[in-house]
Enzyme design. Structure first.
Site, short mmCIF file in Angstrom:
data_model
loop_
_atom_site.label_atom_id
_atom_site.label_comp_id
_atom_site.label_asym_id
_atom_site.label_seq_id
_atom_site.Cartn_x
_atom_site.Cartn_y
_atom_site.Cartn_z
N SER A 1 57.21 61.95 44.99
CA SER A 1 56.97 63.09 46.07
C SER A 1 58.18 63.72 46.60
CB SER A 1 55.85 62.73 46.94
OG SER A 1 56.38 62.01 48.27
N VAL B 1 56.78 54.06 44.71
CA VAL B 1 57.10 54.98 43.40
C VAL B 1 56.60 56.38 43.44
CG1 VAL B 1 57.28 55.17 40.90
CG2 VAL B 1 57.35 53.05 41.86
N ASP B 2 55.21 56.19 44.06
CA ASP B 2 54.72 57.74 44.27
C ASP B 2 55.36 58.55 45.31
OD1 ASP B 2 52.68 57.56 42.14
OD2 ASP B 2 51.03 56.88 43.67
N ILE B 3 55.61 57.48 46.35
CA ILE B 3 56.25 58.06 47.54
C ILE B 3 57.50 58.48 47.14
CG2 ILE B 3 57.39 57.75 50.05
CD1 ILE B 3 55.04 55.64 50.10
#
Length: 395
Positions: free
Chosen positions: A172, A167-169
């Protein structure tokens, strides 16, 4: 050599992964990224194991191609310095909890007053609005809340998070896409704007076919392990030595797969001939396939399947990934100098331009590594000015 964003300056207040990984991509594309932390550090990722000579390898993965300064935004002099920086910046990225920038007196409305062209991208767990806006948001929590965990794992096992901060990736990437789009709009209108990136929104948007199946048919997808809800066979099979992923995306590929297995009759049988029928008879077919797959090593099957154009690949661990001849041929690892570690190996940006190649020009910076030089060269501050700011706790 010219880079796409070499005339763009980014002030990066973000921490952990989603924001820093986004600003890192902008830095890869040539932007001048100034990483801003409080004196003593703001980013908890610096404390995350494992370490090489006290440097977090996690931190190293998200912070190349940046400079680093320290500013205490709670001090009047530190806040003034930041606003002075905003005057000549293009982008501010922050991922504090919703409301923090307002409490610091650094909301978008305040930044816009000193620079109407500024683009401010706020990356939070739940976004700037809604009943959960002030909740903290970390990747595994958003994997759970956003439905990813519920469709990941074995059918009879517990819901499972993906082993990377996906989810972070993904967030980003949306951070970069949105900023580039805002820059394009600014080129046309002369105006900046605020961008609201929510990790939950990103995760919900990534539900793809699972979301569509529910919204259009009311189907609530369940865990199917390494199988696929809508395609058979499209899963991992255990070979003699290790698992192999096989992805027969259509009936023609299944026909070839059957021939390679020595069972050409399968593709003619009514219960296996079409994908719809294979889904209905999933257990019987996959059991038959599995009994044959254990006869050979994964790479033996891969060679046979590759020759016939059937998609497959062995399940590699990270060591095997970086030893893979294709990964090595594509030069996915760059080794660069580092002030305390000598040299560090980093995964390169995956984009390959024919005329403006991307490279790692700056090591992931130490905390506040460029503060004094930056203030002297960029802000024209004297040594006395800088010493005064240190005394005030502003830098």
């Amino acid at each position: 050599m010219k880079q796409a964003l070499e005339d763009i300056r980014v002030l990066d207040l973000s921490r952990v992964f989603a924001g820093p990984a986004g600003s890192m991509i902008l830095g890869d594309l040539g932007a001048d990224v100034i990483r801003v932390e409080a004196p003593g550090g703001t980013d908890s990722i610096r404390d995350w194991w494992p370490f090489v000579d006290n440097e977090s390898t996690y931190y190293l993965s998200a912070n190349r191609n940046k400079r680093a300064i320290t500013l205490n935004l709670k001090k009047a002099s530190g806040k003034k310095l930041f606003l002075d920086l905003v005057k000549n910046a293009d982008v501010v990225i922050e991922n504090f909890k919703t409301g923090t920038m307002e409490r610091l007196g650094l909301a978008y409305s305040a930044l816009e007053k000193v620079n109407p062209k500024i683009i401010m991208c706020s990356v939070t767990g739940y976004g700037q609005t809604g009943p959960f806006a002030k909740e903290p948001g970390f990747d595994p929590v958003l994997q759970a809340v956003g439905g990813l965990m519920d469709v990941t794992g074995q059918p009879d096992g517990e819901a499972t998070r993906v082993g990377l901060p996906v989810v972070d990736i993904m967030s980003s990437l949306y951070t970069v896409i949105s900023i580039l789009s805002a820059i394009r709009i600014r080129d046309l209108t002369g105006e900046g704007q605020q961008i609201d990136i929510s990790l939950l929104d990103v995760q919900v948007s990534s539900l793809a076919n699972v979301a569509s199946s529910y919204l259009m048919k009311g189907n609530v997808s369940k865990r199917v392990g390494n199988n696929h809800n809508n395609i058979v066979p499209y899963q991992v099979f255990q070979c003699k030595d290790k698992p192999l992923m096989v992805a027969c995306g259509n009936d023609r590929q299944f026909q070839k797969f059957s021939e390679i297995l020595g069972m050409p009759s399968w593709s003619k049988e009514a219960k296996f001939k079409t994908n719809a029928k294979r889904i209905q008879n999933r257990e019987e077919l996959t059991d038959k396939i599995q009994k044959i797959m254990v006869w050979k090593d994964a790479n033996e099957w891969f060679t046979l399947l590759s020759e016939k154009g059937v998609p497959s690949g062995p399940v590699n661990n990270v060591k095997e990934v970086f030893e893979h001849p294709q990964v090595q041929s594509r030069k996915m690892v760059e080794e660069i100098p580092h002030p305390t570690l000598g040299k560090v190996k980093l995964v390169r940006n995956p984009v390959i331009f024919s005329k403006t190649p991307i490279s790692i020009k700056k090591h992931p910076p130490l905390l506040g590594e460029h503060t004094e030089l930056f203030l002297q060269q960029e802000m024209s501050l004297s040594k006395e000015d800088i010493d005064q700011l240190k005394e005030e706790g502003a830098i």
